[in-house]
Design a protein around this motif. Structure first.
Motif, PDB file in Angstrom:
ATOM      1  N   GLN A  27     -30.218 -13.674  13.527  1.00 33.65           N
ATOM      2  CA  GLN A  27     -28.851 -13.466  13.272  1.00 33.65           C
ATOM      3  C   GLN A  27     -28.199 -12.130  13.843  1.00 33.65           C
ATOM      4  O   GLN A  27     -26.959 -12.304  13.955  1.00 33.65           O
ATOM      5  CB  GLN A  27     -28.517 -13.572  11.774  1.00 33.65           C
ATOM      6  CG  GLN A  27     -29.359 -12.613  10.822  1.00 33.65           C
ATOM      7  CD  GLN A  27     -29.152 -12.671   9.385  1.00 33.65           C
ATOM      8  OE1 GLN A  27     -28.485 -13.803   9.189  1.00 33.65           O
ATOM      9  NE2 GLN A  27     -29.755 -11.673   8.617  1.00 33.65           N
ATOM     10  N   GLN A  28     -29.149 -11.427  14.074  1.00 25.78           N
ATOM     11  CA  GLN A  28     -28.655  -9.988  14.692  1.00 25.78           C
ATOM     12  C   GLN A  28     -28.329  -9.978  16.300  1.00 25.78           C
ATOM     13  O   GLN A  28     -27.970  -8.914  16.533  1.00 25.78           O
ATOM     14  CB  GLN A  28     -29.642  -8.621  14.172  1.00 25.78           C
ATOM     15  CG  GLN A  28     -29.738  -8.696  12.795  1.00 25.78           C
ATOM     16  CD  GLN A  28     -28.315  -8.236  11.923  1.00 25.78           C
ATOM     17  OE1 GLN A  28     -27.421  -7.434  12.558  1.00 25.78           O
ATOM     18  NE2 GLN A  28     -28.345  -8.772  10.821  1.00 25.78           N
TER      19      GLN A  28
ATOM     20  N   GLU B 217     -32.789 -17.357  10.322  1.00 16.87           N
ATOM     21  CA  GLU B 217     -31.855 -16.179  10.184  1.00 16.87           C
ATOM     22  C   GLU B 217     -32.724 -14.897  10.955  1.00 16.87           C
ATOM     23  O   GLU B 217     -31.847 -13.763  10.869  1.00 16.87           O
ATOM     24  CB  GLU B 217     -31.771 -15.940   8.598  1.00 16.87           C
ATOM     25  CG  GLU B 217     -30.940 -16.925   7.864  1.00 16.87           C
ATOM     26  CD  GLU B 217     -31.601 -18.186   7.491  1.00 16.87           C
ATOM     27  OE1 GLU B 217     -32.961 -18.235   7.723  1.00 16.87           O
ATOM     28  OE2 GLU B 217     -31.261 -18.940   6.835  1.00 16.87           O
TER      29      GLU B 217
ATOM     30  N   LYS C  74     -24.481 -14.310  19.746  1.00 19.26           N
ATOM     31  CA  LYS C  74     -24.092 -15.473  19.530  1.00 19.26           C
ATOM     32  C   LYS C  74     -25.027 -16.293  20.216  1.00 19.26           C
ATOM     33  O   LYS C  74     -25.609 -17.537  19.892  1.00 19.26           O
ATOM     34  CB  LYS C  74     -22.902 -15.823  19.373  1.00 19.26           C
ATOM     35  CG  LYS C  74     -21.993 -15.370  18.038  1.00 19.26           C
ATOM     36  CD  LYS C  74     -22.239 -16.184  16.741  1.00 19.26           C
ATOM     37  CE  LYS C  74     -21.493 -15.438  15.594  1.00 19.26           C
ATOM     38  NZ  LYS C  74     -21.984 -16.444  14.324  1.00 19.26           N
TER      39      LYS C  74
ATOM     40  N   GLN D  56     -28.425 -16.401  19.818  1.00 15.14           N
ATOM     41  CA  GLN D  56     -28.796 -17.081  18.659  1.00 15.14           C
ATOM     42  C   GLN D  56     -28.965 -18.641  18.768  1.00 15.14           C
ATOM     43  O   GLN D  56     -29.961 -19.179  18.228  1.00 15.14           O
ATOM     44  CB  GLN D  56     -27.777 -16.762  17.549  1.00 15.14           C
ATOM     45  CG  GLN D  56     -27.768 -15.556  16.998  1.00 15.14           C
ATOM     46  CD  GLN D  56     -26.838 -15.131  15.738  1.00 15.14           C
ATOM     47  OE1 GLN D  56     -26.574 -16.049  15.035  1.00 15.14           O
ATOM     48  NE2 GLN D  56     -26.058 -13.976  15.673  1.00 15.14           N
TER      49      GLN D  56
END
Length: 439
Positions: free
Chosen positions: A393-394, A390, A397, A400
């Protein structure tokens, strides 16, 4: 250095079954996760799971039957690349099935074409790098083993129940006992005996259901482009190419680990043929509408534990996978193994992979603080994002998907830091005499 080079056909067949059971659940999990997320029908799911297993056999055969064009010729088993699950779900949800498979086909072609170039980067993977990477691969898989011992899903009502823990512990202890005190062939198939005995015990506690076997069909034919003509969309293709590069880095570590186990020095040409075989496997996965395939690291621990270092058992494993893929009802038998039993076997095998990496690191001069930092930071980053994905997560995509992979983080860190600190004083290449060559 003792090697086990001779094994009878019946024993090789049983060892091949052991390899199959070791990778079966992990490979079947990929189509189940993707199919459920994309709301596949029950007919589509039946195709997806059975043909996935069929293609695992084909992909394995491409690697073990080496020739001058492709195939590394090591006792490797290929299965679905777990790191591809999230991006494939994202592509399938944003676009459609055809775009998902178009991206897989393009990635397969890319891996095949770049194989020779990527193999030239072999000097970027001395024992300092490969040892750190393999240690992270093994340690990052330990939580998966514990999750299975607990019951498979943390959302399950019986997760962590005494029954689950008992069955998982029984499996671990039996495997340990057979490995330490077993002799000859019994020692070689300790994992298989543990899986079977654990399943019998699980059945006594009501953990075994034959419903998947009852519902499966008897025969299924592989069908190219089962979900329709593939679509090629650039962002999806780039995403899958990046994921394929992650798989190639992981496979590099597995190739070196297996080479270390069987006492064979891995050359640039070996890597090239290994990458090409994986590229062909990914390409065929896209054509037959399954998924990308990569070398499974858990089978490294199995080769080490069994002491059987020839390809013969894996040839049987590939054949069994193809047959099971054509006969879904028989193949479904392997799905009845309870999660705690699989978790117990995983704990032993993944732990062996981690120790394999540690043994490789013994070749490194850790009196040199630079080497110490390379290993420390790389292993730390790899385990850090594995435990806390996580943290990214910011981020966008696509970013990530890449930086939540502990294997990728460890790989990038080890390669870059080693290049930065040791480019003027290159580290020695992997020695086939060191590591876990002896039993």
């Amino acid at each position: 250095m003792q090697k086990t080079n001779e094994v009878s056909t019946p024993k090789a067949a049983v060892l091949g079954l052991q390899h199959l059971l070791a990778m079966y659940s992990g490979s079947v999990l990929v189509p189940i996760l993707i199919g459920a997320s994309l709301h596949f029908t029950s007919e589509q799911m039946t195709y997806l799971v059975s043909i996935d297993i069929f293609m695992c056999g084909v992909a394995t055969a491409l690697q073990i039957f080496a020739n001058k064009f492709f195939g590394i010729g090591l006792p490797v088993v290929l299965g679905c690349a777990v790191q591809a699950v999230a991006p494939l779900i994202m592509i399938g949800q944003k676009f459609d099935f055809q775009t998902m498979y178009g991206a897989i086909i393009a990635a397969g072609i890319f891996v095949f074409l770049i194989g020779e170039t990527f193999a030239k980067l072999r000097k970027l993977f001395p024992p300092l790098v490969t040892g750190s990477l393999i240690t992270v691969i093994g340690l990052s898989l330990i939580p998966v083993a514990f999750q299975n011992i607990g019951g498979g899903s943390t959302a399950a009502k019986d997760f962590g129940s005494g029954t689950n823990l008992l069955v998982g512990a029984f499996t671990v202890l039996l495997i340990l006992a057979l490995t330490v005190w077993g002799r000859g062939f019994i020692h070689s198939i300790a994992i298989l005996i543990g899986l079977i005995a654990g399943t019998v015990l699980g059945g006594l506690f009501g953990m075994v259901s034959f419903q998947p076997v009852i519902e499966a069909s008897w025969f299924h034919v592989p069908t190219p482009f089962y979900f329709g003509t593939p679509h090629f969309e650039w962002s999806s293709i780039v995403t899958m190419i990046l994921i394929s590069l992650v798989s190639m880095v992981e496979s590099t570590g597995v190739f070196f680990a297996l080479g270390d186990v069987v006492g064979r020095k891995i050359e640039q040409d070996d890597l090239k043929r290994g990458y090409r075989a994986e590229g062909l496997a990914v390409l065929l996965g896209g054509i037959f509408n399954t998924f990308p395939y990569t070398t499974f690291s858990q089978n490294v621990g199995l080769v080490q534990l069994s002491g059987i270092k020839t390809r013969k058992p894996v040839v049987f494993s590939a054949a069994f996978l193809v047959i099971l893929g054509l006969l879904p009802k028989i193949g479904a038998l392997a799905t009845i193994i309870p999660a705690p039993v699989l978790g117990g076997a995983m704990l032993v095998m993944f732990g062996m992979v981690a120790v394999q990496g540690i043994r490789m690191l013994q070749q490194v001069d850790f009196h040199n603080d630079k080497n110490l930092l390379v290993a420390a930071i790389s292993i730390g980053l790899g385990l850090g994002v594995t435990v806390q994905p996580e943290i990214v997560q910011q981020l966008p995509k696509t970013v990530q998907l890449l930086f939540s992979s502990g294997i990728l983080m460890a790989s990038l860190s080890a390669v870059l830091l080693n290049w930065l600190f040791n480019s003027k004083n290159p580290q020695p290449e992997m020695s086939e005499e060191d590591g876990l060559n002896e039993k």
